[in-house]
Design a protein around this motif. Structure first.
Motif, PDB file in Angstrom:
ATOM      1  N   VAL A 139      -8.973   3.575   7.142  1.00 57.92           N
ATOM      2  CA  VAL A 139      -8.835   2.627   6.652  1.00 57.92           C
ATOM      3  C   VAL A 139      -9.710   2.757   5.010  1.00 57.92           C
ATOM      4  O   VAL A 139     -10.755   3.429   5.210  1.00 57.92           O
ATOM      5  N   PRO A 140      -8.522   2.790   3.970  1.00 59.35           N
ATOM      6  CA  PRO A 140      -9.016   2.422   2.987  1.00 59.35           C
ATOM      7  C   PRO A 140     -10.337   1.476   2.317  1.00 59.35           C
ATOM      8  O   PRO A 140      -9.229   0.282   2.700  1.00 59.35           O
ATOM      9  N   ASP A 141     -10.862   1.988   1.548  1.00 62.20           N
ATOM     10  CA  ASP A 141     -11.979   1.325   1.372  1.00 62.20           C
ATOM     11  C   ASP A 141     -11.427   1.019  -0.392  1.00 62.20           C
ATOM     12  O   ASP A 141     -10.623   0.996  -0.729  1.00 62.20           O
ATOM     13  N   GLN A 142     -12.070   0.055  -0.855  1.00 67.95           N
ATOM     14  CA  GLN A 142     -11.771  -0.884  -2.799  1.00 67.95           C
ATOM     15  C   GLN A 142     -12.051   0.809  -3.391  1.00 67.95           C
ATOM     16  O   GLN A 142     -11.121   0.147  -4.328  1.00 67.95           O
ATOM     17  N   SER A 143     -12.612   1.466  -3.446  1.00 68.15           N
ATOM     18  CA  SER A 143     -12.421   2.549  -3.892  1.00 68.15           C
ATOM     19  C   SER A 143     -11.241   3.466  -3.746  1.00 68.15           C
ATOM     20  O   SER A 143     -10.725   4.541  -4.849  1.00 68.15           O
ATOM     21  N   GLY A 144     -10.834   3.309  -2.334  1.00 74.55           N
ATOM     22  CA  GLY A 144      -9.047   3.937  -2.684  1.00 74.55           C
ATOM     23  C   GLY A 144      -9.514   5.347  -1.720  1.00 74.55           C
ATOM     24  O   GLY A 144      -8.213   5.656  -0.684  1.00 74.55           O
TER      25      GLY A 144
END
Length: 169
Positions: A84-89
């Motif tokens: 799952v991608p987080d805020q930073s990508g």
């Protein structure tokens, strides 16, 4: 976990409990088993008689999940595993065990559900029609179709052997 208890029998100085699912008798000489017997006595109190009679008469799972729920949980589990991608990508991947813990269902159960879903798809199970039914409906469908498939394979194998025998004669 609840078990369907058929009977309690006193044998000399120990207790024996007959359990319908297992069909064997467990001798209760240990401290842990005596505690389980005490828990059974609590369950058989007058306040719990309705629950006990329903459990022993039906012997059905009360916590069986619905097909829609398992589709959702298996999807979440696999999504966490694939990442799952987080805020930073960056993509955060979890192991299957970690993902199962996060979903709140054991990995073993999720593996089994995934297998049932795959076989259901293979055999043409109508998931939309049975979305609110319990997983047992899917299991029964898969079991029935696996037996049909096995019989078909055996008949096909038999016919192939007969054709081969006729060709060699």
């Amino acid at each position: 976990s609840e078990m369907c208890i058929r009977d309690r029998v006193s044998t000399q100085s120990t207790w024996a409990i007959k359990i319908r699912y297992v069909g064997t008798i467990f001798n209760a000489g240990s401290k842990e088993m005596n505690q389980q017997v005490q828990q059974i006595n609590v369950l058989q109190s007058p306040q719990n008689q309705d629950t006990i009679s329903q459990t022993t008469n039906n012997c059905r799972r009360t916590k069986e999940r619905k097909i829609g729920q398992i589709i959702e949980k298996v999807s979440q589990w696999r999504q966490l595993y694939y990442g799952v991608p987080d805020q930073s990508g960056s993509v955060n991947r979890l192991s299957l065990d970690e993902a199962a813990n996060k979903v709140g269902i054991s990995k073993k159960s999720l593996d089994d559900y995934l297998l049932q879903l795959r076989f259901g798809k293979k055999f043409g199970f109508n998931f939309n029609e049975h979305i609110n039914d319990k997983v047992g409906v899917l299991r029964a469908f898969v079991k029935k179709n696996k037996l049909k498939e096995k019989e078909t394979q055996q008949v096909s194998k038999y016919r192939n052997n007969k054709v081969h025998e006729l060709e060699t004669v």
